[in-house]
Design a protein around this motif. Structure first.
Motif, short mmCIF file in Angstrom:
data_model
loop_
_atom_site.label_atom_id
_atom_site.label_comp_id
_atom_site.label_asym_id
_atom_site.label_seq_id
_atom_site.Cartn_x
_atom_site.Cartn_y
_atom_site.Cartn_z
N UNK A 9 74.73 3.64 -25.88
CA UNK A 9 75.66 3.61 -24.75
C UNK A 9 76.81 4.59 -24.94
N UNK A 10 77.45 4.58 -26.12
CA UNK A 10 78.62 5.45 -26.30
C UNK A 10 78.23 6.93 -26.33
N UNK A 11 77.08 7.25 -26.91
CA UNK A 11 76.63 8.65 -26.91
C UNK A 11 76.30 9.08 -25.48
N UNK A 12 75.67 8.21 -24.72
CA UNK A 12 75.34 8.52 -23.34
C UNK A 12 76.60 8.77 -22.51
N UNK A 13 77.62 7.96 -22.72
CA UNK A 13 78.89 8.13 -22.00
C UNK A 13 79.51 9.48 -22.36
N UNK A 14 79.52 9.82 -23.66
CA UNK A 14 80.12 11.09 -24.09
C UNK A 14 79.34 12.28 -23.54
N UNK A 15 78.02 12.19 -23.55
CA UNK A 15 77.21 13.30 -23.04
C UNK A 15 77.35 13.46 -21.53
N UNK A 16 77.58 12.36 -20.83
CA UNK A 16 77.80 12.45 -19.38
C UNK A 16 79.17 13.06 -19.08
N UNK A 17 80.16 12.72 -19.90
CA UNK A 17 81.51 13.25 -19.70
C UNK A 17 81.59 14.73 -20.04
N UNK A 18 80.93 15.14 -21.12
CA UNK A 18 80.94 16.53 -21.57
C UNK A 18 79.51 17.05 -21.60
N UNK A 19 78.93 17.33 -20.43
CA UNK A 19 77.54 17.79 -20.40
C UNK A 19 77.45 19.26 -20.81
N UNK A 20 76.27 19.69 -21.10
CA UNK A 20 76.05 21.10 -21.39
C UNK A 20 74.85 21.30 -22.28
N UNK A 21 74.00 22.25 -21.90
CA UNK A 21 72.82 22.55 -22.70
C UNK A 21 73.21 23.20 -24.02
N UNK A 22 74.41 23.75 -24.09
CA UNK A 22 74.85 24.43 -25.31
C UNK A 22 75.59 23.49 -26.26
N UNK A 23 75.70 22.20 -25.90
CA UNK A 23 76.38 21.22 -26.75
C UNK A 23 75.39 20.21 -27.31
N UNK A 24 75.58 19.84 -28.56
CA UNK A 24 74.81 18.77 -29.17
C UNK A 24 75.78 17.72 -29.72
N UNK A 25 75.33 16.50 -29.77
CA UNK A 25 76.14 15.46 -30.41
C UNK A 25 75.92 15.61 -31.91
N UNK A 26 76.95 16.05 -32.62
CA UNK A 26 76.81 16.37 -34.04
C UNK A 26 77.35 15.28 -34.95
N UNK A 27 78.15 14.38 -34.40
CA UNK A 27 78.71 13.32 -35.25
C UNK A 27 79.14 12.16 -34.37
#
Length: 94
Positions: A9-27
């Protein structure tokens, strides 16, 4: 509920807030403050840093107005890297 659905849930919220194909969740850090119930939850999201390379987001999960979980997610930009060929270097792939 165990930590897996809360983490998703929290990763999904962060990815929705800061979308981008050039971004990955690194931590991600996740603190489960108390048991997270199987009921409607409230998320409170705050962007700590929004930059070209590094982005930080804090996510709070509330159940009945009380903190159930706290998370910090780092989203980092990346680039594809072209590596030189291994021939002639003495290195080998295994």
């Amino acid at each position: 509920m165990h930590g897996g659905p809360v983490a998703a849930l929290v990763v999904s919220v962060a990815e929705e807030l800061l979308p981008g194909d050039e971004l990955i969740t690194s931590r991600m850090t996740l603190e489960l403050v108390r048991p997270v119930p199987m009921q409607p939850l409230t998320t409170v999201v705050r962007v700590i840093k929004s930059g070209r390379r590094v982005n930080l987001v804090d996510v709070e999960i509330l159940a009945d107005g009380k903190h159930a979980a706290l998370a910090r997610i780092q989203r980092t930009s990346f680039q594809a890297v072209q590596l030189p060929p291994l021939e002639g270097t003495g290195a080998e792939l295994r």
